[in-house]
Design a protein around this motif. Structure first.
Motif, PDB file in Angstrom:
ATOM      1  N   PRO A 110      -1.972  11.890  -3.219  1.00 29.76           N
ATOM      2  CA  PRO A 110      -1.798  13.339  -3.342  1.00 29.76           C
ATOM      3  C   PRO A 110      -0.388  13.689  -3.803  1.00 29.76           C
ATOM      4  CG  PRO A 110      -2.855  12.780  -1.264  1.00 29.76           C
ATOM      5  CD  PRO A 110      -2.356  11.498  -1.858  1.00 29.76           C
ATOM      6  N   PRO A 111      -0.231  14.794  -4.495  1.00 26.78           N
ATOM      7  CA  PRO A 111       1.096  15.209  -4.925  1.00 26.78           C
ATOM      8  C   PRO A 111       2.052  15.357  -3.745  1.00 26.78           C
ATOM      9  CG  PRO A 111      -0.594  16.530  -5.976  1.00 26.78           C
ATOM     10  CD  PRO A 111      -1.284  15.728  -4.928  1.00 26.78           C
ATOM     11  N   GLU A 112       3.275  14.895  -3.947  1.00 25.90           N
ATOM     12  CA  GLU A 112       4.353  15.030  -2.967  1.00 25.90           C
ATOM     13  C   GLU A 112       4.099  14.279  -1.676  1.00 25.90           C
ATOM     14  OE1 GLU A 112       5.322  19.142  -2.424  1.00 25.90           O
ATOM     15  OE2 GLU A 112       5.586  19.497  -4.567  1.00 25.90           O
ATOM     16  N   SER A 113       3.170  13.329  -1.679  1.00 23.41           N
ATOM     17  CA  SER A 113       2.967  12.512  -0.476  1.00 23.41           C
ATOM     18  C   SER A 113       4.126  11.539  -0.323  1.00 23.41           C
ATOM     19  CB  SER A 113       1.653  11.741  -0.560  1.00 23.41           C
ATOM     20  OG  SER A 113       1.682  10.828  -1.639  1.00 23.41           O
TER      21      SER A 113
ATOM     22  N   GLY B  39       3.705   9.031   2.317  1.00 22.70           N
ATOM     23  CA  GLY B  39       3.109   7.920   3.040  1.00 22.70           C
ATOM     24  C   GLY B  39       1.827   7.452   2.377  1.00 22.70           C
ATOM     25  N   LEU B  40       1.564   6.159   2.479  1.00 23.77           N
ATOM     26  CA  LEU B  40       0.349   5.567   1.917  1.00 23.77           C
ATOM     27  C   LEU B  40      -0.301   4.695   2.977  1.00 23.77           C
ATOM     28  CD1 LEU B  40      -1.366   4.890  -0.743  1.00 23.77           C
ATOM     29  CD2 LEU B  40      -0.058   2.759  -0.740  1.00 23.77           C
ATOM     30  N   VAL B  41      -1.614   4.821   3.137  1.00 26.29           N
ATOM     31  CA  VAL B  41      -2.362   4.014   4.087  1.00 26.29           C
ATOM     32  C   VAL B  41      -3.231   3.021   3.313  1.00 26.29           C
ATOM     33  CG1 VAL B  41      -4.050   4.000   5.963  1.00 26.29           C
ATOM     34  CG2 VAL B  41      -2.360   5.857   5.797  1.00 26.29           C
TER      35      VAL B  41
ATOM     36  N   ARG C  43      -4.538  15.493   4.863  1.00 17.66           N
ATOM     37  CA  ARG C  43      -3.287  15.646   5.620  1.00 17.66           C
ATOM     38  C   ARG C  43      -2.065  15.229   4.799  1.00 17.66           C
ATOM     39  NH1 ARG C  43      -4.557  15.612  11.279  1.00 17.66           N
ATOM     40  NH2 ARG C  43      -2.313  15.553  11.668  1.00 17.66           N
ATOM     41  N   GLY C  44      -2.270  14.981   3.497  1.00 23.35           N
ATOM     42  CA  GLY C  44      -1.150  14.728   2.613  1.00 23.35           C
ATOM     43  C   GLY C  44      -0.737  13.283   2.443  1.00 23.35           C
ATOM     44  N   LEU C  45      -1.590  12.351   2.859  1.00 20.27           N
ATOM     45  CA  LEU C  45      -1.277  10.928   2.746  1.00 20.27           C
ATOM     46  C   LEU C  45      -2.042  10.290   1.588  1.00 20.27           C
ATOM     47  CD1 LEU C  45      -1.550  10.135   6.551  1.00 20.27           C
ATOM     48  CD2 LEU C  45       0.568  10.042   5.220  1.00 20.27           C
TER      49      LEU C  45
ATOM     50  N   THR D  26       2.657  11.278  11.766  1.00 21.48           N
ATOM     51  CA  THR D  26       3.844  11.191  12.624  1.00 21.48           C
ATOM     52  C   THR D  26       4.779  10.073  12.174  1.00 21.48           C
ATOM     53  OG1 THR D  26       2.690  12.068  14.553  1.00 21.48           O
ATOM     54  CG2 THR D  26       4.671  10.761  14.967  1.00 21.48           C
ATOM     55  N   HIS D  27       4.207   8.935  11.793  1.00 20.97           N
ATOM     56  CA  HIS D  27       5.025   7.748  11.558  1.00 20.97           C
ATOM     57  C   HIS D  27       5.287   7.407  10.099  1.00 20.97           C
ATOM     58  CE1 HIS D  27       5.147   6.745  15.793  1.00 20.97           C
ATOM     59  NE2 HIS D  27       3.845   6.957  15.874  1.00 20.97           N
ATOM     60  N   LEU D  28       4.615   8.082   9.172  1.00 13.94           N
ATOM     61  CA  LEU D  28       4.821   7.781   7.765  1.00 13.94           C
ATOM     62  C   LEU D  28       5.592   8.868   7.031  1.00 13.94           C
ATOM     63  CD1 LEU D  28       1.399   6.189   6.676  1.00 13.94           C
ATOM     64  CD2 LEU D  28       3.426   5.072   7.621  1.00 13.94           C
ATOM     65  N   GLU D  29       6.005   9.874   7.710  1.00 10.43           N
ATOM     66  CA  GLU D  29       6.756  10.966   7.042  1.00 10.43           C
ATOM     67  C   GLU D  29       8.236  10.655   7.057  1.00 10.43           C
ATOM     68  OE1 GLU D  29       5.438  13.426   5.355  1.00 10.43           O
ATOM     69  OE2 GLU D  29       3.439  12.657   5.817  1.00 10.43           O
TER      70      GLU D  29
END
Length: 214
Positions: free
Chosen positions: A26-29, A31-33, A58-60, A211-214
């Motif tokens: 997603p744009p401006e993400s 974090g990557l899962v 959620r933007g990831l 919480t943990h990837l931002e």
């Protein structure tokens, strides 16, 4: 370009093999899962794709990929070759860090069933530097010997009626020396097929990763 970000059906060219996957950013993400599926599953897993869609909302970013080639998957024993699956996940993580879309992203692992063992083992490897791990119904007992080396915050999600897996998840939870949590979805079995159960998994995972990837 997809409506929700950069979407490609990707050839993940590793040193000794090429794997198939789908990368959506997603744009401006930030974090990557990276998803590690369980035995007998693939990047097309409807459960993992449901979770991935929630994470993107959620933007990831997400990467769903096949840990084995089509030829390798014909041999059932490969699906349970945790060292092989771990090596593939580590190599794919290195590949992710070389891609321009994701080179600066924080990286998390979402592992299901035996894929959770590969996720924990990969997170324990010093070269991966993973920022978060989530396990869904994970066979985390298959990574119990490396738990002391896991440094990433780790969330274990398990069904309340999945008794044997719930037991091993509790044991690994107690052994983890990092920030960790154990979420039990009451009444759920191994596949989280009941009403609202998979939604609960996705929400817990999204909260943990954001919480943990931002």
């Amino acid at each position: 370009m997809a409506s929700d970000g950069i979407q490609t059906v990707t050839d993940i060219a590793l040193e000794d093999v090429t794997l198939e996957g789908e990368l959506i950013v997603p744009p401006e993400s930030s974090g990557l899962v990276v998803f590690a599926h369980g035995s007998g599953s693939s990047r097309h897993s409807p459960r993992n794709n449901f979770v991935a869609e929630t994470l993107r909302e959620r933007g990831l970013g997400t990467l769903l990929f096949d840990l084995l080639t089509e030829a390798e998957d014909r041999h059932r024993e490969n699906r349970f070759d945790i060292p092989l699956l771990t090596d593939r996940l580590v190599a794919t993580t290195e590949w992710v860090r070389e891609q321009p879309e994701t080179s600066t992203h924080s990286i998390g692992y979402f592992g299901s069933s035996t894929g959770a063992a590969a996720a924990l083992r990969s997170a324990a490897r010093p070269e991966t530097t993973i920022d978060a791990v989530v396990s869904r119904g994970g066979r985390v007992d298959m990574a119990a010997d490396v738990v002391d080396d896991v440094t990433a915050p780790t969330l274990l999600v398990v069904g309340g009626d999945d008794e044997s897996v719930r037991t091993v998840n509790r044991e690994v939870y107690e052994a983890l020396a990092v920030e960790r949590d154990l979420r039990i979805i009451e009444g759920a079995g191994h596949l989280f097929e009941g009403e609202g159960e998979l939604e609960a998994v996705a929400d817990h995972a999204a909260d943990w990763f954001t919480t943990h990837l931002e």
